[in-house]
Write a protein that holds these residues in place. Structure first.
Motif, short mmCIF file in Angstrom:
data_model
loop_
_atom_site.label_atom_id
_atom_site.label_comp_id
_atom_site.label_asym_id
_atom_site.label_seq_id
_atom_site.Cartn_x
_atom_site.Cartn_y
_atom_site.Cartn_z
N ARG A 1 5.79 16.69 -11.64
CA ARG A 1 4.44 17.80 -12.68
C ARG A 1 3.20 17.93 -12.52
N GLU A 2 2.93 16.51 -11.53
CA GLU A 2 1.51 17.07 -10.81
C GLU A 2 1.01 17.79 -10.03
N ARG A 3 2.00 18.27 -8.86
CA ARG A 3 2.28 18.75 -7.88
C ARG A 3 2.61 20.49 -8.32
N MET A 4 3.20 20.66 -9.38
CA MET A 4 3.90 21.42 -9.70
C MET A 4 2.53 22.23 -10.74
N LYS A 5 1.63 21.61 -11.19
CA LYS A 5 0.48 22.40 -11.60
C LYS A 5 -0.50 22.84 -10.52
N ASP A 6 0.12 23.27 -9.29
CA ASP A 6 -0.38 24.20 -8.43
C ASP A 6 -0.08 25.00 -8.61
N PRO A 7 -0.56 26.70 -8.93
CA PRO A 7 0.29 27.77 -8.56
C PRO A 7 0.55 27.80 -7.36
N ALA A 8 0.22 27.66 -6.30
CA ALA A 8 0.17 27.51 -4.70
C ALA A 8 1.78 26.74 -4.71
N TYR A 9 1.72 25.89 -5.68
CA TYR A 9 3.30 25.36 -4.93
C TYR A 9 4.62 26.27 -5.54
N PRO A 10 5.46 25.86 -4.78
CA PRO A 10 6.39 27.26 -4.56
C PRO A 10 7.65 26.64 -5.81
N ASP A 11 8.24 27.44 -7.00
CA ASP A 11 9.38 26.89 -7.84
C ASP A 11 10.73 26.14 -6.80
N LYS A 12 10.83 27.17 -5.37
CA LYS A 12 12.09 26.29 -4.89
C LYS A 12 11.64 24.87 -4.84
N LYS A 13 10.57 24.60 -4.07
CA LYS A 13 10.26 23.05 -3.67
C LYS A 13 10.68 22.43 -5.22
N ALA A 14 10.08 22.60 -5.81
CA ALA A 14 9.90 21.99 -6.98
C ALA A 14 11.90 21.62 -7.21
N GLU A 15 12.33 22.34 -7.19
CA GLU A 15 13.96 22.76 -7.32
C GLU A 15 14.19 21.33 -6.37
N SER B 1 0.81 -1.28 -0.27
CA SER B 1 -0.12 -0.05 0.38
C SER B 1 0.72 0.87 -0.24
N SER B 2 0.45 2.08 -0.76
CA SER B 2 0.64 3.27 -0.93
C SER B 2 0.41 4.45 -0.07
N PHE B 3 0.01 4.29 1.00
CA PHE B 3 -0.90 5.26 2.09
C PHE B 3 -1.34 6.74 1.80
N GLY B 4 -1.77 6.44 0.77
CA GLY B 4 -2.72 7.88 -0.24
C GLY B 4 -1.47 8.44 -0.80
N LYS B 5 0.00 8.55 -0.91
CA LYS B 5 0.54 9.56 -1.53
C LYS B 5 0.22 9.84 -3.02
N THR B 6 0.28 8.73 -3.47
CA THR B 6 0.24 8.75 -4.38
C THR B 6 -1.26 9.26 -5.41
N SER B 7 -1.27 10.89 -7.27
CA SER B 7 -1.60 10.88 -6.88
C SER B 7 -2.25 9.48 -8.20
N PRO B 8 -3.55 10.13 -8.91
CA PRO B 8 -4.05 9.33 -9.86
C PRO B 8 -3.56 8.89 -11.10
N PHE C 1 10.02 6.98 -13.11
CA PHE C 1 9.17 7.65 -13.80
C PHE C 1 8.06 8.53 -13.09
N ILE C 2 7.62 7.47 -12.01
CA ILE C 2 6.58 7.80 -10.81
C ILE C 2 6.92 9.18 -10.10
N GLU C 3 8.06 8.54 -9.84
CA GLU C 3 8.89 10.72 -9.57
C GLU C 3 8.01 11.62 -10.16
N ALA C 4 8.52 11.91 -11.21
CA ALA C 4 8.50 13.23 -12.30
C ALA C 4 7.44 13.20 -12.61
N VAL C 5 6.34 11.90 -12.50
CA VAL C 5 4.80 12.44 -12.91
C VAL C 5 4.65 13.19 -11.44
N GLU C 6 4.75 12.71 -10.59
CA GLU C 6 3.76 13.53 -9.61
C GLU C 6 4.99 14.60 -9.22
#
Length: 162
Positions: free
Chosen positions: A134-148, A24-31, A127-132
């Motif tokens: 990318r999903e978080r980066m779609k949120d405008p409130a997600y900071p660029d520093k955190k993404a980097e 189980s992933s305990f809800g950490k993964t996106s659809p 690949f899965i980490e990159a997709v996840e």
């Protein structure tokens, strides 16, 4: 029931519970990342700095180039401050040629984009980490520093695997 049977029963039950908990992933993964396990999700290319159009353009061109290869069926590209992560999935029957495919991709990227630093991975976890990410980066409130920072964590994960 004797003591040996009870011990065996407890051991089997313990292994079963451990197996279920480990899977189980305990809800950490996106659809979308869960879907990427069984189908092509074709994630949009991204850049950790949204203000840099050149990074986003680079990611889009790289994605188009890699996706054009016959052996590849899904590509995730994220351009960072210094590095660009290229994670891809290979068609099932092409898995026997993984080394040759990675060599071809690296050669193509070096030829087409001199001076750029690419981290190339066919590993499914990357690949899965990159997709996840990318999903978080779609949120405008997600900071660029955190993404980097997250991109650098994924890259270090890739480097640990090699």
């Amino acid at each position: 029931m004797n003591i040996k049977q009870k011990i065996k029963m407890i051991a089997v039950l313990g292994m079963f519970v451990t197996g279920i908990a480990g899977c189980s992933s305990f809800g950490k993964t996106s659809p979308e990342s869960r879907a990427s396990m069984i189908q092509s999700v074709n994630p949009d290319p991204g850049a950790t700095n949204d203000l840099e159009d050149k990074d986003l353009e680079l990611a889009a061109r790289v994605k188009k180039d890699i996706a054009g290869l016959d052996e590849i069926f899904d590509v995730a590209v994220i351009a960072g401050k210094d590095d660009t992560l290229v994670a891809y999935k290979v068609k099932h029957m092409e898995r026997f040629h993984m080394k040759a495919i990675e060599k071809e991709i690296n050669k193509m990227l070096e030829k087409n984009y001199p001076g750029e630093n690419f981290i190339v991975s066919s590993d499914f976890k990357i690949f899965i980490e990159a997709v996840e990410l990318r999903e978080r980066m779609k949120d405008p409130a997600y900071p660029d520093k955190k993404a980097e920072k997250e991109l650098q964590r994924i890259i270090s994960l890739k480097k640990e695997m090699t």
